[in-house]
Design a protein around this motif. Structure first.
Motif, PDB file in Angstrom:
ATOM      1  N   VAL A  58      35.504 -39.565  50.576  1.00 25.76           N
ATOM      2  CA  VAL A  58      35.558 -38.738  51.780  1.00 25.76           C
ATOM      3  C   VAL A  58      34.379 -39.130  52.662  1.00 25.76           C
ATOM      4  O   VAL A  58      33.510 -39.903  52.253  1.00 25.76           O
ATOM      5  N   SER A  59      34.331 -38.591  53.876  1.00 26.26           N
ATOM      6  CA  SER A  59      33.237 -38.894  54.796  1.00 26.26           C
ATOM      7  C   SER A  59      32.493 -37.623  55.162  1.00 26.26           C
ATOM      8  O   SER A  59      33.085 -36.543  55.244  1.00 26.26           O
ATOM      9  N   GLN A  60      31.197 -37.768  55.393  1.00 24.21           N
ATOM     10  CA  GLN A  60      30.353 -36.646  55.786  1.00 24.21           C
ATOM     11  C   GLN A  60      30.489 -36.403  57.285  1.00 24.21           C
ATOM     12  O   GLN A  60      30.283 -37.306  58.100  1.00 24.21           O
ATOM     13  N   PRO A  61      30.867 -35.173  57.693  1.00 19.44           N
ATOM     14  CA  PRO A  61      30.970 -34.883  59.134  1.00 19.44           C
ATOM     15  C   PRO A  61      29.606 -34.995  59.824  1.00 19.44           C
ATOM     16  O   PRO A  61      28.616 -34.419  59.366  1.00 19.44           O
ATOM     17  N   GLU A 110      26.352 -41.454  59.677  1.00 18.38           N
ATOM     18  CA  GLU A 110      27.717 -41.623  59.181  1.00 18.38           C
ATOM     19  C   GLU A 110      27.676 -42.183  57.766  1.00 18.38           C
ATOM     20  O   GLU A 110      26.949 -43.146  57.481  1.00 18.38           O
ATOM     21  N   GLN A 111      28.472 -41.601  56.875  1.00 17.36           N
ATOM     22  CA  GLN A 111      28.370 -41.937  55.460  1.00 17.36           C
ATOM     23  C   GLN A 111      29.709 -41.706  54.766  1.00 17.36           C
ATOM     24  O   GLN A 111      30.339 -40.667  54.930  1.00 17.36           O
ATOM     25  N   VAL A 112      30.128 -42.703  53.992  1.00 17.05           N
ATOM     26  CA  VAL A 112      31.298 -42.570  53.131  1.00 17.05           C
ATOM     27  C   VAL A 112      30.812 -42.183  51.739  1.00 17.05           C
ATOM     28  O   VAL A 112      29.964 -42.859  51.155  1.00 17.05           O
ATOM     29  N   TYR A 143      28.011 -36.047  39.874  1.00 21.00           N
ATOM     30  CA  TYR A 143      27.692 -35.460  41.186  1.00 21.00           C
ATOM     31  C   TYR A 143      28.199 -36.387  42.285  1.00 21.00           C
ATOM     32  O   TYR A 143      28.324 -37.598  42.082  1.00 21.00           O
ATOM     33  N   PRO A 144      28.472 -35.841  43.460  1.00 19.38           N
ATOM     34  CA  PRO A 144      28.804 -36.720  44.594  1.00 19.38           C
ATOM     35  C   PRO A 144      27.571 -37.491  45.037  1.00 19.38           C
ATOM     36  O   PRO A 144      26.449 -37.226  44.576  1.00 19.38           O
ATOM     37  N   ALA A 145      27.786 -38.445  45.919  1.00 15.71           N
ATOM     38  CA  ALA A 145      26.660 -39.208  46.448  1.00 15.71           C
ATOM     39  C   ALA A 145      25.712 -38.300  47.223  1.00 15.71           C
ATOM     40  O   ALA A 145      26.142 -37.350  47.884  1.00 15.71           O
ATOM     41  N   GLU A 146      24.416 -38.584  47.139  1.00 17.36           N
ATOM     42  CA  GLU A 146      23.448 -37.811  47.904  1.00 17.36           C
ATOM     43  C   GLU A 146      23.574 -38.136  49.386  1.00 17.36           C
ATOM     44  O   GLU A 146      23.916 -39.259  49.771  1.00 17.36           O
ATOM     45  N   GLU A 193      40.338 -36.034  59.776  1.00 18.28           N
ATOM     46  CA  GLU A 193      40.861 -37.293  59.239  1.00 18.28           C
ATOM     47  C   GLU A 193      40.326 -37.672  57.862  1.00 18.28           C
ATOM     48  O   GLU A 193      41.036 -38.327  57.079  1.00 18.28           O
ATOM     49  N   LYS A 194      39.085 -37.289  57.533  1.00 22.19           N
ATOM     50  CA  LYS A 194      38.451 -37.925  56.381  1.00 22.19           C
ATOM     51  C   LYS A 194      37.731 -36.979  55.426  1.00 22.19           C
ATOM     52  O   LYS A 194      37.007 -37.430  54.556  1.00 22.19           O
TER      53      LYS A 194
END
Length: 925
Positions: A843-846, A853-855, A887-890, A812-813
């Protein structure tokens, strides 16, 4: 009287001769005959359109010398001078060349009628000019080029995912890699032999290795963004990617691109890449025959973005001289200092694997008679990749032998990837019908090695490198297609039908015994006179006999990537036959309706019937409305039906040995995992196009509903506790035999709904003394799991394992719900300036841990390049991808774990290696 009759006959003869001058012939390009091209004679009123065979005929009122023109959208206007004698019928054929300025206007995918402008198609089609992009853009592989150009397309270089580190999974409209069909020159391309099982984009799917096709071999890429299973068969739920190969002749094009990463995390310039490309075509005759050859060489070095290892590296077990009676106490800092090491010495390579290889491709057509030609295309690609697993630290006593690796070890996974394909066919005219008979064979083979590793259960006799086995997949597709254009029916009616036979074979090839066996296992065969058990060594035994200093049993198999067991040996085949019919009717000059129906039967799961209807209404030359509805299907791949192996996976900061079991295995039966069946889909689209000259616009909304979507389940585990059920105890024993602690499966577990909106805008205009072009494209999409989870009664209470939260997020994400790019290109004299901004949405971290859980918020990535023509034939380009080093979020600390993972490797929006700089030298002769 006799003389009178002779004069009458002579006059009649002269009348015939003066009215019988004709020119006729065939209009074609290097790949096909052209339907609907306009042939006209300068200074005369005569003109004609080419028919379904590409033929035309014009009668001339008198003999003489004439200039004849041929025009067709997307092709250069061609003229020839011809002298026609009285009563003569002159053959005059034309071979059209594409007009690069209009290349993005013409598409062939999605219709078996004449090529048409993408603004006139009843379903949305994007056209990507690969030749132009490889001159200006930083990206050099097909996956990455499309990722930064086509918003509905998502692909990234993966890391810490074993073989998937070298074969980038790709998604269209947020669906799986196996839900998009790839064609080359309109013929089905085979998939890879690798299945994605390590928590990456497209988890549990089998995709097509687009990077196996060198960009030097590609003229353009057509992306059909609509369900097309009724036209092309299985996998086309999300759409179709059609790769058109180069057909130019008497021109040499070559380039060398070199670059590397130069961001804040780089070690100077790291992750260096080199790509060399060459393309040359030769004309085989003056009837349009040609042979076009392409080659490439690629090299990619390691690049890593990690933090120092955070966990325990040494315990008092690792220094018996100082700690003769160890208890497991952490002595990491003191031991690092004593050994002259740092925590940074114990991290894996996370970012980009090492890869090198090359490819050879060809494309050819040979006319054999009037209206008939033999064609062939295909290629060979070989790549050798090296990636790393997680570091095995000295404290992991059951996975290391200190006399072999005193400081632990970092396993290397070496992947040899061989891809082969060949397509041969003959097409021509059979009466008024166009006929195409072809056979297309493709094969992919992957061999795996584990190096810098060991099998701890072998103690000090363990080797340090292992042949770990591999996979092979082959596909042979035979097609017979018929089509005919009825010019005088309605305002034009095209009828097509055909047949397809496809044979597929999938193999799992075991590795050497030491790569997967636990030599410390045994079975009890009785007791001695003192009541002690009598043990016999047996790799499948459930009793451990070899223990590390901490009393725990040594692990078996190669660390990092356990080899494939002989129990997983697989050689599975299936066949499918299909028949289709396609009717495209122009009811008026403005209204087009296209209908398709396809029946397909698979030897392993049965039959399916699917249909499609699409229509467009052209209100004016400036505005067109279009829409479509279709049903679709995707047959579960042989890989999903038969794959079984054990692999190391990273889950929420820890790694476990996880076994994948086929649906007919005993473990699957104990859990009630059902046999696989096909996915089915309904697809709806509605949109419009607008052509305002310099400004062109397409907007399309869509809805895709998929039933019984195949997923890769979460991890089930058994138990040998005293109070465990018989079911859990048997599962525990079966997992132990596979050197695994958890079990996963493929299952038709969910229904999904995907809805979205795509918009594409282009603007081209002369500006000052140059030419300016702006392209804007955006997609907004969302995929949701609907109708709950399809689980058996045996899985009651385990639904959250059957579809765990991490798997739900990957569906989904994990692809951006919003993605947009704006590309500006300006050419003036010898200079060319290229600037592109791409927004990759959140996006979300699997994860399966609520606290983790992290966006990951959206980011804008900027590419820039400047090109200069040093000579008429030589061009130099310098530039950068991600010029602002974004860079993406850590990751949250819980997702980072102890192994040094800083950025999301499972949910990459655009990668996390930072600024990439490059230079390119291109030669055209």
């Amino acid at each position: 009287m006799r003389r009178f009759y002779l004069m009458i006959i002579l006059l009649i003869g002269l009348g015939f001769s003066t009215s019988a001058q004709t020119i006729r012939g065939v209009v074609r390009d290097t790949a096909q005959t052209i339907i609907g091209a306009t042939v006209s004679v300068s200074g005369q009123k005569q003109r004609a359109g080419t028919d379904a065979s590409g033929r035309y005929e014009i009668k001339l009122s008198a003999p003489g010398t004439y200039t004849v023109f041929v025009t067709y959208i997307g092709y250069q206007t061609l003229q020839k001078v011809v002298t026609v004698k009285a009563g003569e019928s002159k053959e005059l054929d034309f071979l059209l060349q594409t007009n690069n300025n209009d290349l993005n206007d013409v598409v062939v995918v999605g219709s078996r009628s004449a090529p048409r402008s993408y603004l006139d198609t009843p379903v949305p089609v994007d056209v990507v000019d690969i030749k132009k992009l490889t001159q200006n853009a930083p990206q050099v592989t097909l996956n990455q080029i499309l990722n930064f150009v086509a918003p509905s397309f998502t692909s990234n270089v993966m890391s810490l995912t074993d073989g998937t580190d070298h074969i980038d999974p790709a998604s269209l409209r947020g669906l799986g890699p196996d839900q998009v069909l790839v064609l080359i020159n309109g013929k089905r391309r085979h998939t890879t032999s690798l299945i994605n099982i390590n928590g990456s984009l497209g988890k549990g799917s089998v995709g097509t290795d687009l990077n196996a096709i060198p960009t030097s071999a590609i003229k353009r890429v057509e992306i059909l963004r609509d369900g097309a299973a009724a036209q092309y068969g299985s996998d086309a739920i999300a759409g179709v990617i059609n790769i058109i190969l180069n057909d130019n002749v008497n021109q040499l094009n070559s380039s060398v691109t070199a670059g590397g990463y130069a961001g804040k995390h780089s070690d100077g310039l790291d992750g260096q890449t080199v790509q060399a490309n060459v393309n040359y075509g030769v004309a085989l005759n003056d009837k349009g025959g040609f042979l076009n050859l392409s080659g490439s060489f690629d090299y990619r070095d390691f690049a890593s973005r990690t933090t120092p290892y955070k966990g325990v590296i040494f315990t008092d077990y690792n220094n018996p001289a100082l700690y003769p009676t160890p208890t497991g106490k952490d002595i990491t800092d003191a031991e690092l200092q004593r050994r002259g090491l740092s925590r940074s010495d114990f991290v894996p390579n996370i970012g980009q694997s090492q890869n090198r290889g090359g490819a050879l491709f060809f494309n050819s057509v040979i006319p054999v008679s009037n209206g008939a030609e033999v064609y062939a295309f295909g290629g060979l690609n070989y790549r050798n990749g090296r990636s790393t697993a997680f570091y095995r630290t000295p404290r992991q006593l059951t996975q290391n032998i200190a006399t072999i690796y005193p400081n632990g070890f970092l396993p290397d996974i070496v992947t040899s990837n061989l891809d082969q394909s060949i397509a041969v066919g003959i097409r021509g005219n059979l009466g008024l019908w166009k006929v195409d008979l072809s056979n297309n064979f493709g094969r992919n083979k992957i061999d795996l090695q584990t190096e810098n590793s060991l099998n701890a259960s072998m103690l000090t006799t363990s080797p340090t490198s292992f042949e770990s086995g591999g996979f092979a997949f082959s596909q042979n597709t035979t097609n017979l297609d018929f089509s005919r254009f009825y010019k005088n029916t309605l305002k034009g009616l095209n009828v097509a039908f055909g047949f397809e036979n496809r044979l597929e074979n999938y193999k799992i090839i075991p590795g050497e015994e030491a790569s997967y066996v636990n030599y410390g296992n045994a079975i009890q065969v009785g007791t001695d006179g003192n009541g002690k058990p009598i043990l016999v060594p047996d790799p499948k035994g459930n009793i451990a006999t070899r223990f590390a200093a901490n009393g725990q049993a040594y692990a078996g198999g190669a660390q990092g990537f356990p080899g494939i067991s002989k129990d997983n040996l697989t050689n599975a085949s299936r066949s499918s036959v299909a028949a289709y019919a396609d009717v495209e009717a122009n009811f008026t000059e403005k209204w087009l309706v296209d209908g398709a129906l396809r029946f397909e039967n698979y030897s392993d799961f049965g039959s399916t019937l699917n249909g499609k209807i699409a229509t467009r209404y052209k209100f004016s030359d400036q505005f067109l409305l279009r829409g479509a509805f279709s049903t679709g299907f995707r047959a579960p791949s042989l890989h999903q039906r038969y794959f079984s192996a054990t692999s190391t996976v990273f889950v929420d900061g820890a790694f476990v040995e996880s076994g994948t079991f086929a649906n007919d295995s005993r473990v699957a039966q104990l859990l009630g995992i059902p046999k696989l069946k096909q996915e089915t889909s309904d697809s709806y689209s509605l949109g419009f196009t607008s052509n305002l000259g310099k400004f062109k616009l397409t907007v399309d909304a869509y809805l895709i509903q998929i039933k019984n979507r195949v997923i890769y389940t979460g991890q089930f585990s058994g138990s040998n506790a005293a109070g465990a059920s018989a079911q859990d105890k048997e599962i525990y024993d079966l997992l132990r035999q596979a050197n695994a602690t958890t079990a996963r499966f493929f299952a038709n577990a969910v229904d999904t709904r995907t809805k979205g909106l795509d918009a594409v805008l282009t603007y081209t205009t002369p500006l000052a003394i140059g030419t300016f072009r702006a392209d804007f494209a955006a997609t907004l999409s969302r995929t949701d799991i609907v109708h709950g989870i399809h689980a058996s009664p045996l899985l009651a209470g385990k639904e959250n394992i059957y579809l765990d939260n991490a798997s739900r997020i990957l569906i989904e994400k994990v692809t951006p719900r919003f993605k947009a790019n704006l590309t500006l290109d300006y050419t003036v004299n010898k200079w060319n300036v290229f600037l592109r901004n791409v927004y990759f949405g959140a996006v979300s971290q699997p994860t399966n841990v609520a606290a983790n859980e992290q966006v990951l918020p959206g980011r804008v990535i900027t590419d820039a390049g400047v090109g200069y023509n040093l000579t008429k034939s030589l061009k130099l380009t310098i530039g950068s991808n991600n010029i602002f080093d974004v860079y993406p979020a850590e990751l949250l600390p819980g997702s980072q774990g102890t192994s040094g993972i800083l950025y999301p490797n499972q949910a990459p929006q655009f990668g996390f290696l930072g600024r990439y700089v490059f230079t390119r030298l291109a030669l055209s002769l």
